[in-house]
Design a protein around this motif. Structure first.
Motif, PDB file in Angstrom:
ATOM      1  N   ALA A 132       0.792  -1.236   0.000  1.00  0.00           N
ATOM      2  CA  ALA A 132       0.000   0.000   0.000  1.00  0.00           C
ATOM      3  C   ALA A 132       0.820   1.280   0.000  1.00  0.00           C
ATOM      4  N   VAL A 133       2.087   1.215   0.362  1.00  0.00           N
ATOM      5  CA  VAL A 133       2.812   2.451   0.663  1.00  0.00           C
ATOM      6  C   VAL A 133       3.156   3.276  -0.578  1.00  0.00           C
ATOM      7  N   PHE A 134       3.382   2.620  -1.705  1.00  0.00           N
ATOM      8  CA  PHE A 134       3.953   3.346  -2.830  1.00  0.00           C
ATOM      9  C   PHE A 134       3.066   4.458  -3.412  1.00  0.00           C
ATOM     10  N   PRO A 135       1.768   4.207  -3.640  1.00  0.00           N
ATOM     11  CA  PRO A 135       0.952   5.306  -4.209  1.00  0.00           C
ATOM     12  C   PRO A 135       0.949   6.551  -3.330  1.00  0.00           C
ATOM     13  N   VAL A 136       0.898   6.362  -2.015  1.00  0.00           N
ATOM     14  CA  VAL A 136       0.941   7.524  -1.121  1.00  0.00           C
ATOM     15  C   VAL A 136       2.285   8.232  -1.256  1.00  0.00           C
ATOM     16  N   LEU A 137       3.350   7.453  -1.229  1.00  0.00           N
ATOM     17  CA  LEU A 137       4.690   8.027  -1.312  1.00  0.00           C
ATOM     18  C   LEU A 137       4.884   8.790  -2.621  1.00  0.00           C
ATOM     19  N   SER A 138       4.615   8.144  -3.746  1.00  0.00           N
ATOM     20  CA  SER A 138       4.925   8.778  -5.025  1.00  0.00           C
ATOM     21  C   SER A 138       3.983   9.943  -5.295  1.00  0.00           C
ATOM     22  N   ASN A 139       2.716   9.803  -4.941  1.00  0.00           N
ATOM     23  CA  ASN A 139       1.778  10.911  -5.149  1.00  0.00           C
ATOM     24  C   ASN A 139       2.120  12.112  -4.275  1.00  0.00           C
ATOM     25  N   THR A 140       2.447  11.852  -3.014  1.00  0.00           N
ATOM     26  CA  THR A 140       2.784  12.953  -2.118  1.00  0.00           C
ATOM     27  C   THR A 140       4.039  13.663  -2.601  1.00  0.00           C
ATOM     28  N   LEU A 141       5.002  12.885  -3.050  1.00  0.00           N
ATOM     29  CA  LEU A 141       6.246  13.472  -3.574  1.00  0.00           C
ATOM     30  C   LEU A 141       5.935  14.381  -4.760  1.00  0.00           C
ATOM     31  N   LEU A 142       5.076  13.874  -5.644  1.00  0.00           N
ATOM     32  CA  LEU A 142       4.662  14.662  -6.811  1.00  0.00           C
ATOM     33  C   LEU A 142       3.998  15.964  -6.358  1.00  0.00           C
ATOM     34  N   GLY A 143       3.115  15.846  -5.358  1.00  0.00           N
ATOM     35  CA  GLY A 143       2.394  17.009  -4.859  1.00  0.00           C
ATOM     36  C   GLY A 143       3.312  18.025  -4.194  1.00  0.00           C
ATOM     37  N   LEU A 144       4.291  17.531  -3.449  1.00  0.00           N
ATOM     38  CA  LEU A 144       5.230  18.437  -2.783  1.00  0.00           C
ATOM     39  C   LEU A 144       5.997  19.246  -3.820  1.00  0.00           C
ATOM     40  N   LYS A 145       6.283  18.603  -4.956  1.00  0.00           N
ATOM     41  CA  LYS A 145       7.044  19.290  -5.999  1.00  0.00           C
ATOM     42  C   LYS A 145       6.147  20.166  -6.861  1.00  0.00           C
ATOM     43  N   ALA A 146       4.834  19.974  -6.760  1.00  0.00           N
ATOM     44  CA  ALA A 146       3.915  20.713  -7.624  1.00  0.00           C
ATOM     45  C   ALA A 146       3.517  22.051  -7.020  1.00  0.00           C
ATOM     46  N   ALA A 147       4.107  22.416  -5.897  1.00  0.00           N
ATOM     47  CA  ALA A 147       3.773  23.709  -5.290  1.00  0.00           C
ATOM     48  C   ALA A 147       4.051  24.833  -6.278  1.00  0.00           C
ATOM     49  N   ASP A 148       3.172  25.809  -6.307  1.00  0.00           N
ATOM     50  CA  ASP A 148       3.271  26.954  -7.212  1.00  0.00           C
ATOM     51  C   ASP A 148       4.653  27.609  -7.108  1.00  0.00           C
ATOM     52  N   PRO A 149       5.415  27.651  -8.223  1.00  0.00           N
ATOM     53  CA  PRO A 149       6.768  28.229  -8.173  1.00  0.00           C
ATOM     54  C   PRO A 149       6.754  29.690  -7.703  1.00  0.00           C
ATOM     55  N   ASN A 150       5.699  30.421  -8.076  1.00  0.00           N
ATOM     56  CA  ASN A 150       5.628  31.815  -7.628  1.00  0.00           C
ATOM     57  C   ASN A 150       5.452  31.907  -6.113  1.00  0.00           C
ATOM     58  N   LEU A 151       4.659  30.985  -5.557  1.00  0.00           N
ATOM     59  CA  LEU A 151       4.511  30.974  -4.099  1.00  0.00           C
ATOM     60  C   LEU A 151       5.829  30.602  -3.426  1.00  0.00           C
ATOM     61  N   ARG A 152       6.561  29.687  -4.043  1.00  0.00           N
ATOM     62  CA  ARG A 152       7.895  29.363  -3.525  1.00  0.00           C
ATOM     63  C   ARG A 152       8.773  30.610  -3.505  1.00  0.00           C
ATOM     64  N   ASP A 153       8.732  31.349  -4.626  1.00  0.00           N
ATOM     65  CA  ASP A 153       9.514  32.591  -4.703  1.00  0.00           C
ATOM     66  C   ASP A 153       9.102  33.554  -3.598  1.00  0.00           C
ATOM     67  N   LEU A 154       7.799  33.635  -3.379  1.00  0.00           N
ATOM     68  CA  LEU A 154       7.274  34.548  -2.367  1.00  0.00           C
ATOM     69  C   LEU A 154       7.781  34.154  -0.973  1.00  0.00           C
ATOM     70  N   GLY A 182       7.623  44.342  -1.674  1.00  0.00           N
ATOM     71  CA  GLY A 182       6.422  43.588  -2.006  1.00  0.00           C
ATOM     72  C   GLY A 182       6.485  43.168  -3.462  1.00  0.00           C
ATOM     73  N   PHE A 183       5.977  41.975  -3.768  1.00  0.00           N
ATOM     74  CA  PHE A 183       6.025  41.495  -5.149  1.00  0.00           C
ATOM     75  C   PHE A 183       4.630  41.024  -5.542  1.00  0.00           C
ATOM     76  N   VAL A 184       4.141  41.499  -6.676  1.00  0.00           N
ATOM     77  CA  VAL A 184       2.847  41.058  -7.192  1.00  0.00           C
ATOM     78  C   VAL A 184       3.093  40.353  -8.520  1.00  0.00           C
ATOM     79  N   PHE A 185       2.640  39.104  -8.592  1.00  0.00           N
ATOM     80  CA  PHE A 185       2.860  38.314  -9.799  1.00  0.00           C
ATOM     81  C   PHE A 185       1.731  38.535 -10.802  1.00  0.00           C
ATOM     82  N   GLN A 186       1.937  37.996 -11.993  1.00  0.00           N
ATOM     83  CA  GLN A 186       0.909  38.111 -13.022  1.00  0.00           C
ATOM     84  C   GLN A 186      -0.368  37.371 -12.602  1.00  0.00           C
ATOM     85  N   ASP A 187      -0.195  36.211 -11.967  1.00  0.00           N
ATOM     86  CA  ASP A 187      -1.342  35.497 -11.396  1.00  0.00           C
ATOM     87  C   ASP A 187      -1.491  35.928  -9.944  1.00  0.00           C
ATOM     88  N   PRO A 188      -2.706  35.809  -9.406  1.00  0.00           N
ATOM     89  CA  PRO A 188      -2.884  36.228  -8.004  1.00  0.00           C
ATOM     90  C   PRO A 188      -1.965  35.472  -7.037  1.00  0.00           C
TER      91      PRO A 188
END
Lengths: 253, 252
Positions: A125-147, B78-84
């Motif tokens: 059972a462990v693999f789908p949780v592991l691989s999906n969660t890993l995918l999700g952790l990496k899918a965080a919005d790059p702009n939010l990461r920058d922020l 402060g930084f505002v992106f193209q998307d919210p």
């Protein structure tokens, strides 16, 4: 209304099955009809429920273990690319290895049969949780990461407040798959490990019943296990919808 | 350009190459005066967003130097992106409070920021419950929640319809006049740049460089009707001429 057609189809199918068994006079130790199966289910109801309960206990424990360890491992792996590339291949090996082939070793090494079942079901059972969660952790919005970086967030803050919530829909998607796999893993483990006595799960009862050619009873076990699988999926689906309702429009990633 | 006080951002001989080897920016020289409203305009691919990210220190320059007198870790930027770029799992208030809560500061200022952008009633809502324009307002509220000295905006209103964009332009201008943050605003709309800015920097692509630096001769405050005036049209024409002239030059 939507369920009328599939249910009607199912009932019709059962009727044809019963009619065919009677028409061709098939012996019950070759192929029982739905009424014989229902009869066996009724006659052994308490016993079967006890078995189902044991199987579900192992399944639930394995799923809980898979969910926590899979998610925790994913959070660990996402901290470093090097760590991920070092360890993830072993998770893949764990995934692609049929658990039936590992079961004999686990049975030798681990004395407690419940622990054996738990380990094998967890491995399934462990693999789908592991691989999906890993995918999700990496899918965080790059702009939010920058922020987060801009505002000087610590690694722990970024992980807990950005990566983990971003991964939640993916984790829940993985959990739905893992739920079914945990049951399959438990069933396979029971069949291989051959639990016996009072603490025997539904799958080992199925095997015993088929050895004794009590096919109605074996089929009754099968029906209950299928129903349990469906219930697990539906339950986890409802859980993930409930959790994601407030911030997502509908379906899970 | 007003040079009475030292620039808040100073870009010297900046050249930036992408990982692909492509040159995004070449020989950029730019000083931004404190309290000024500066727009970077140019067609897509001219490196204006890249320049903004270099100014924010989100990417390091390949060559050259960027000096800034603000510290983003202390909420001065402060930084505002193209998307919210809002967190869908958090309420609007929690989103706006993010820069404050990451530093462990009190988050009351988030409510104030929401009121300033006209979203006072919506702190408890989730981003998906807001319209596109309201989400952008929330994004702006987050950027100004720390009362930054420097506000960097990367085509923030490009995805909005014209009515919503005009309204947000008017409100942004009013906020800027009241607070006098330094604003660097990236846009591909000449009209938007002229309407908002004291100064328009015109850029062209391949490689991205500055081809004109235009002081906009329109007084503040700038009412919405200004968009219909001849003076406004003339200023737009000046920027447009600088842009097309340089492109003709580049093509030759």
């Amino acid at each position: 209304m939507k369920s009328v057609l599939p249910i009607g189809f199912g009932v019709a199918l059962l009727a044809v099955w019963e009619a065919a068994i009677r028409a061709f006079d098939v012996p019950v130790y070759i192929m029982p009809g739905p009424l014989a199966i229902a009869g066996a289910l009724g006659a052994n109801f308490g016993d079967l429920m006890a078995g189902l309960w044991i199987t579900l206990e192992v399944t639930a424990a394995a799923l809980a273990l898979a969910a926590t360890s899979g998610a925790a491992f994913a959070v660990l792996l996402v901290q470093s690319r090097r760590l991920e590339s070092t360890l993830f291949p072993y998770a893949v090996i764990l995934q692609v290895t049929p658990i039936v082939t590992i079961a004999p070793f686990v049975i030798i090494w681990v004395e407690d049969i419940m622990a054996v079942l738990l380990i094998l079901a967890w491995m399934a059972a462990v693999f789908p949780v592991l691989s999906n969660t890993l995918l999700g952790l990496k899918a965080a919005d790059p702009n939010l990461r920058d922020l987060f970086r801009l505002y000087g967030a610590t690694r722990a803050q970024t992980t807990l407040r950005l990566l983990v919530p971003s991964a939640l829909p993916y984790f829940l998607g993985g959990l739905r798959i893992s739920g079914g796999l945990a049951l399959i893993g438990t069933v396979v483990a029971e069949m291989v490990a051959g639990t016996s006595g009072t603490r025997s799960g539904l799958a080992s009862r199925l095997v015993e019943a088929s050895y004794r050619l009590e096919l109605p009873l074996a089929f009754a076990c099968f029906v209950l296990l299928s129903a349990a699988g469906v219930a697990i999926y539906v339950g986890l689906d409802a859980l993930s919808r409930r959790i994601l309702r407030k911030w997502q429009d509908g379906s899970v990633a | 350009m007003n040079t009475s006080s030292p620039p808040i951002v100073s870009v010297e001989r900046l050249t930036h190459h992408y990982d692909t080897g492509l040159t995004a920016l070449s020989g950029i020289e730019l000083d931004i005066a404190p309290g000024s409203f500066v727009s970077l305009v140019g067609p897509s691919g001219c490196g204006k967003s890249t320049l903004l990210r270099v100014i924010a220190d989100l990417i390091g320059p390949s060559e050259g130097r960027v000096t800034r007198t603000v510290d983003s870790r202390r909420g001065e930027l402060g930084f505002v992106f193209q998307d919210p770029t809002l967190m869908p799992w958090a309420t609007v208030r929690d989103n706006v409070a993010l820069p404050l809560s990451l530093r462990g500061s009190a988050t009351e200022a988030a409510n104030d920021a929401l009121v300033r952008v006209g979203l006072g009633e919506f702190g408890g809502s989730y981003p998906r419950e807001l319209s596109g324009g309201m989400r952008m307002r929330a994004s702006l509220a987050r950027a100004i929640a720390t009362n930054p000295k420097l506000l960097l905006m990367d085509e923030p209103f490009a995805a909005l319809d014209e009515f919503t964009r005009f309204k947000l332009n008017d409100d942004l201008l009013a906020l800027w006049q009241a607070n006098r943050w330094t604003v660097v605003f990236v846009t591909h709309s000449i009209r938007e740049a002229v309407f908002l800015s004291q100064r328009v920097i015109v850029m062209t692509p391949r490689p991205g460089r500055i081809v004109a630096d235009i002081d906009v001769g329109l007084p503040f405050p700038r009412p919405p009707e200004l968009r219909l005036s001849h003076a406004f049209a003339d200023e737009c024409a000046r920027v447009s001429a600088a842009l097309s002239g340089s492109q003709a030059g580049a093509a030759a």
